[in-house]
Design a protein around this motif. Structure first.
Motif, PDB file in Angstrom:
ATOM      1  N   LEU A   3     -39.252  18.410   9.714  1.00  0.00           N
ATOM      2  CA  LEU A   3     -38.003  18.726   9.007  1.00  0.00           C
ATOM      3  C   LEU A   3     -38.261  19.502   7.708  1.00  0.00           C
ATOM      4  N   GLN A   4     -39.361  20.221   7.658  1.00  0.00           N
ATOM      5  CA  GLN A   4     -39.721  20.950   6.454  1.00  0.00           C
ATOM      6  C   GLN A   4     -38.593  21.867   5.994  1.00  0.00           C
ATOM      7  N   GLY A   5     -38.155  21.684   4.747  1.00  0.00           N
ATOM      8  CA  GLY A   5     -37.131  22.554   4.187  1.00  0.00           C
ATOM      9  C   GLY A   5     -35.707  22.240   4.592  1.00  0.00           C
ATOM     10  N   LYS A   6     -35.511  21.261   5.469  1.00  0.00           N
ATOM     11  CA  LYS A   6     -34.159  20.915   5.910  1.00  0.00           C
ATOM     12  C   LYS A   6     -33.417  20.151   4.817  1.00  0.00           C
ATOM     13  N   LYS A   7     -32.134  20.421   4.724  1.00  0.00           N
ATOM     14  CA  LYS A   7     -31.270  19.723   3.771  1.00  0.00           C
ATOM     15  C   LYS A   7     -30.333  18.829   4.582  1.00  0.00           C
ATOM     16  N   LEU A   8     -30.519  17.514   4.444  1.00  0.00           N
ATOM     17  CA  LEU A   8     -29.830  16.553   5.296  1.00  0.00           C
ATOM     18  C   LEU A   8     -28.919  15.641   4.488  1.00  0.00           C
ATOM     19  N   LEU A   9     -27.698  15.484   4.984  1.00  0.00           N
ATOM     20  CA  LEU A   9     -26.753  14.525   4.427  1.00  0.00           C
ATOM     21  C   LEU A   9     -26.806  13.261   5.276  1.00  0.00           C
ATOM     22  N   ILE A  10     -27.076  12.138   4.643  1.00  0.00           N
ATOM     23  CA  ILE A  10     -27.241  10.886   5.390  1.00  0.00           C
ATOM     24  C   ILE A  10     -26.249   9.854   4.875  1.00  0.00           C
ATOM     25  N   THR A  11     -25.380   9.405   5.752  1.00  0.00           N
ATOM     26  CA  THR A  11     -24.409   8.372   5.414  1.00  0.00           C
ATOM     27  C   THR A  11     -24.933   7.017   5.893  1.00  0.00           C
ATOM     28  N   GLY A  12     -24.320   5.961   5.425  1.00  0.00           N
ATOM     29  CA  GLY A  12     -24.577   4.640   5.990  1.00  0.00           C
ATOM     30  C   GLY A  12     -25.777   3.891   5.467  1.00  0.00           C
ATOM     31  N   VAL A  13     -26.426   4.379   4.410  1.00  0.00           N
ATOM     32  CA  VAL A  13     -27.564   3.651   3.843  1.00  0.00           C
ATOM     33  C   VAL A  13     -27.036   2.547   2.924  1.00  0.00           C
TER      34      VAL A  13
END
Length: 272
Positions: A3-13
């Motif tokens: 996932l190098q360089g990927k910008k991820l939005l993570i819900t539910g943490v």
């Protein structure tokens, strides 16, 4: 790195036991940048987990039952990153009277709440990130396979079935824009959310007997979170509208193993 360089939005943490936490942890290990979401009193738990993941990890406000939060989320992500490459939808909730064998007595108000939070929110989240995915991306929704009726899941089961359908329709509409949408159907895992489901322990205890690869509700998180990261990566470019199972193979087997000689033992009076 996957996932190098990927910008991820993570819900539910919420806590480190959350499936979403494990996805965030693996994503960081694989080179991604992440932003989390949280709201209300639970946001303090999310912020604590964010610090544990990586100092400086930001938590944006998102209450999926508040329509005004989605455009605000779009703008916040635009200002911080300018784009989003992937999203994990790990949001579900049902009032207590919508679970645990109360299917016939659950009032519409409770069903409406469960559907809005657990199902409709996927569409709303997808629409919110759409302007930030001009070159495509990946949306992954955490799921529990509801092609069959479960003893205890009731209206949450209906909502998850709706989620699976929403995944297919979003895959249809977002595919031409290069955005993949998939559901990840995990077996039962010991999480904070699972504790709120009446009878969950009975379900998880029987799962390993039917799953050909076996299943441990306390130690199978890693398999689920790694699969989520694979779906968020570029390694599955032609997979969309799918329900990917990470359940030890339970879904493929009609019943737990049986002893083919059981009937003979009963007829002879031998102990089973």
């Amino acid at each position: 790195m996957l996932l190098q360089g990927k910008k991820l939005l993570i819900t539910g943490v919420l806590t480190p036991q959350s499936i979403a936490y494990g996805v965030a942890e693996h994503a960081l290990e694989q080179g991604a940048e992440i932003i989390l979401t949280g709201f209300g009193r639970a946001r303090s738990l999310t912020e604590r987990s964010a610090k544990r993941l990586k100092e400086g990890t930001e938590v944006l406000e998102l209450d999926v039952s508040n329509p005004e939060h989605f455009p605000a989320l779009t703008e916040a992500l635009r200002q911080r990153w300018g784009r989003v490459d992937g999203v994990l939808h790990a949001i579900a909730f049902a009032p207590e009277n919508a679970l645990g064998g109360n299917f016939l007595n659950t009032p519409w108000e409770s069903v409406q709440t469960a559907f809005r939070v657990s199902t409709f929110s996927l569409k709303e989240l997808a629409v919110a990130v759409l302007p930030l995915m001009p070159k495509g991306g990946s949306i992954v929704a955490l799921d529990f396979d509801n092609r069959v009726a479960w003893p205890i899941y009731d209206w949450m089961g209906v909502c998850k079935a709706g989620l699976e359908s929403a995944v297919r329709y979003l895959a249809r509409d977002l595919g031409p824009k290069g955005i993949r949408v998939n559901a990840l159907a995990a077996g039962p895992l010991a999480t904070v959310a699972a504790k709120g489901i009446p009878g969950f322990k009975s379900l998880q205890q029987g799962w390993g007997r039917q799953a050909p690869l076996g299943w441990d509700a306390r130690n199978s998180h890693d398999a689920v979170t790694r699969t989520a990261c694979a779906l968020l990566s570029d390694w599955m470019p032609s997979t969309t509208g799918e329900m990917i199972h990470v359940d030890g193979g339970y879904h493929a087997i009609g019943a737990p193993p049986v002893d083919p000689h059981e009937d003979e033992k009963e007829e002879s009076g031998q102990p089973g």
